[in-house]
Design a protein around this motif. Structure first.
Motif, PDB file in Angstrom:
ATOM      1  N   LYS A 138       0.826  -1.127   0.251  1.00 27.45           N
ATOM      2  CA  LYS A 138       0.098   0.059  -0.299  1.00 27.45           C
ATOM      3  C   LYS A 138       0.951   1.342   0.188  1.00 27.45           C
ATOM      4  N   VAL A 139       1.747   1.332   0.589  1.00 31.46           N
ATOM      5  CA  VAL A 139       2.584   2.461   0.830  1.00 31.46           C
ATOM      6  C   VAL A 139       3.541   2.709  -1.082  1.00 31.46           C
ATOM      7  N   ASN A 140       3.780   1.023  -1.243  1.00 30.62           N
ATOM      8  CA  ASN A 140       4.510   1.394  -2.345  1.00 30.62           C
ATOM      9  C   ASN A 140       3.361   1.807  -3.587  1.00 30.62           C
ATOM     10  N   GLN A 141       2.341   1.955  -2.997  1.00 27.57           N
ATOM     11  CA  GLN A 141       1.480   2.110  -4.134  1.00 27.57           C
ATOM     12  C   GLN A 141       1.681   3.957  -4.364  1.00 27.57           C
ATOM     13  N   VAL A 142       1.244   3.820  -3.074  1.00 27.09           N
ATOM     14  CA  VAL A 142       1.152   5.416  -2.878  1.00 27.09           C
ATOM     15  C   VAL A 142       2.799   6.817  -3.457  1.00 27.09           C
ATOM     16  N   ARG A 143       3.858   5.812  -3.144  1.00 30.78           N
ATOM     17  CA  ARG A 143       5.342   6.475  -3.983  1.00 30.78           C
ATOM     18  C   ARG A 143       5.357   5.920  -5.184  1.00 30.78           C
ATOM     19  N   SER A 144       4.737   5.125  -5.927  1.00 28.17           N
ATOM     20  CA  SER A 144       4.918   5.141  -7.094  1.00 28.17           C
ATOM     21  C   SER A 144       4.259   6.104  -8.051  1.00 28.17           C
ATOM     22  N   GLN A 145       3.065   6.832  -7.124  1.00 28.68           N
ATOM     23  CA  GLN A 145       2.291   7.731  -7.421  1.00 28.68           C
ATOM     24  C   GLN A 145       3.091   8.755  -7.193  1.00 28.68           C
ATOM     25  N   ALA A 146       3.869   9.277  -6.101  1.00 29.48           N
ATOM     26  CA  ALA A 146       4.589  10.497  -5.807  1.00 29.48           C
ATOM     27  C   ALA A 146       5.482  10.527  -6.764  1.00 29.48           C
ATOM     28  N   LYS A 147       6.287   9.693  -7.215  1.00 28.91           N
ATOM     29  CA  LYS A 147       7.513   9.313  -7.869  1.00 28.91           C
ATOM     30  C   LYS A 147       7.289  10.189  -8.897  1.00 28.91           C
ATOM     31  N   ARG A 148       5.958   9.740  -9.673  1.00 26.79           N
ATOM     32  CA  ARG A 148       5.527  10.203 -11.425  1.00 26.79           C
ATOM     33  C   ARG A 148       5.485  11.887 -11.264  1.00 26.79           C
ATOM     34  N   ILE A 149       4.773  11.799 -10.014  1.00 30.17           N
ATOM     35  CA  ILE A 149       4.386  13.646 -10.028  1.00 30.17           C
ATOM     36  C   ILE A 149       5.696  14.165  -9.622  1.00 30.17           C
ATOM     37  N   VAL A 150       6.641  13.672  -8.762  1.00 29.20           N
ATOM     38  CA  VAL A 150       7.735  14.782  -8.656  1.00 29.20           C
ATOM     39  C   VAL A 150       8.823  14.866  -9.936  1.00 29.20           C
TER      40      VAL A 150
END
Length: 400
Positions: free
Chosen positions: A327-339
């Motif tokens: 679940k944390v990895n899913q959010v991390r994946s989104q965060a990477k794309r945003i930055v």
């Protein structure tokens, strides 16, 4: 009317950093009659924009995942409380310990270490990115509160402690085998922060307080979020025995109360361990000044060997079960794309930057343009980065 004499605290230990003996500030200024230099440092950090932004910057969970999880701001406050308590016990300068604790995370970008990983990638060949170096940039350049100089003009001791609270950055005793970040190298050319030496004992305690705070609150948040179960944690060093004791002492209380009791107990145990080990090292070293601590050749404040080994196991457990939970990895994946998306857009189409930031990079080399973009993104909160990404990449929101 003559100014009142500086009001300093009760006598400190001989090896403590003393506000009246500070090496001063890069830009000389008259000190306050009512506050020591380190108290002024603390207050300046508290009034920064960067400190206010910590309330919407990730610790483990992105801000919208729950209001009761830690943020960079609440984490910094917890670190400050622990550091100040330990400094008081050892008769050190509590205000210096506090300013290092409050300022140590200012340079973290949106989405925590995930955001940092992307900025490291994007800044390759352009001076790199390091959250500790970014903190120094904020304290000495990016924050503007005074017309006479950039930054906060903190004391030498506050800057030294913030930059190298984890240990020497150069020389034989450096704690990390990697090049010195460019921002720190450039600043050190005009203001020698003794990068080869250990920081003050107050700064060392602030660094250990960081370890104590995040290990405990990540256990707490992980349990409350359901990323780890009560039964799983019962078999892990440190947190497991604390949970067993809380369950035994408070059998009729709900799980959240037992978790809170366990975390409180574990913080106390870790603080006691640091104080015990530090006292033993002080006795062996017998320092007579703060510089004796800096030149000791090893950390004077530390966990015991037994606690260090148990912490390694606990951190390994948290890494696998919390920081890399799917679940944390899913959010991390989104965060990477945003930055990454924001960085590439601002690099390739700088005209979409806000006017003030556009002017900073106008006419500069690509390397300097990237640094401006990096400063802009590193200052973003999670909330602002998400909003800007939606506004700039979602056509339905582009005119909102």
């Amino acid at each position: 009317m003559p100014s009142m004499p500086l009001a300093f605290p009760a006598p400190l230990a001989p090896f403590a950093s003393k506000a009246e003996a500070t090496r001063g500030r890069l830009h000389p200024e008259e000190e306050s009659s009512g506050r020591t230099p380190f108290q002024r440092d603390r207050d300046r950090v508290l009034h920064t924009v960067a400190f206010r932004r910590l309330k919407h910057k990730t610790q483990v969970f992105v801000f919208h995942e729950g209001d009761h999880y830690r943020t960079r701001l609440t984490h910094s406050l917890e670190v400050s409380q622990i550091a100040r308590a330990m400094a008081r016990t050892l008769k050190l300068d509590e205000d210096l310990a506090e300013v290092v604790a409050l300022g140590h995370d200012l340079g973290h970008p949106a989405f925590g270490h995930t955001g940092e990983d992307v900025l490291i990638e994007m800044m390759e060949g352009a001076g790199g990115f390091d959250h500790n170096a970014q903190t120094l940039r904020l304290l000495t350049k990016l924050e503007r509160q005074h017309g006479a100089y950039p930054g906060l003009n903190l004391t030498w001791e506050a800057l030294e402690g913030t930059v190298k609270h984890n240990g020497p950055l150069i020389g034989e005793h450096r704690t990390k085998d990697k090049p010195l970040p460019l921002a720190i190298e450039e600043y050190a050319e005009k203001h020698d922060l003794w990068l080869h030496a250990w920081p003050s004992l107050e700064a060392q305690l602030a660094a250990l307080s960081d370890d104590i705070a995040y290990n405990n609150h990540d256990c707490d948040d992980g349990l409350r979020a359901g990323l780890i179960t009560f039964d799983e944690a019962m078999d892990v060093p440190l947190i497991g025995p604390a949970l067993h004791a809380a369950q035994k002492d408070w059998p009729g209380e709900p799980r959240e109360v037992q978790i809170a009791e366990a975390v409180s107990s574990l913080i106390g145990r870790m603080v006691a361990d640091v104080l015990g080990e530090t006292r033993a090292r002080l006795e062996a070293l017998n320092p007579q000044s703060a510089d004796d601590i800096r030149l000791a050749g090893r950390a004077t404040a530390a966990f015991s060997e037994g606690m260090t080994e148990e912490l390694k196991v606990l951190r390994g457990f948290l890494f696998e079960r919390v920081y890399r939970h799917y679940k944390v990895n899913q959010v991390r994946s989104q965060a990477k794309r945003i930055v990454r998306d924001l960085f590439v857009l601002f690099r390739d189409e700088p005209e979409v930057l806000p006017p003030a930031w556009f002017e900073r990079q106008r006419g500069e080399s690509m390397q300097k343009r990237k640094r401006v973009i990096c400063d802009y993104i590193a200052g973003m909160t999670d909330r602002y980065a998400i909003h800007e990404h939606k506004r700039l990449f979602d056509l339905s929101r582009s005119f909102i």
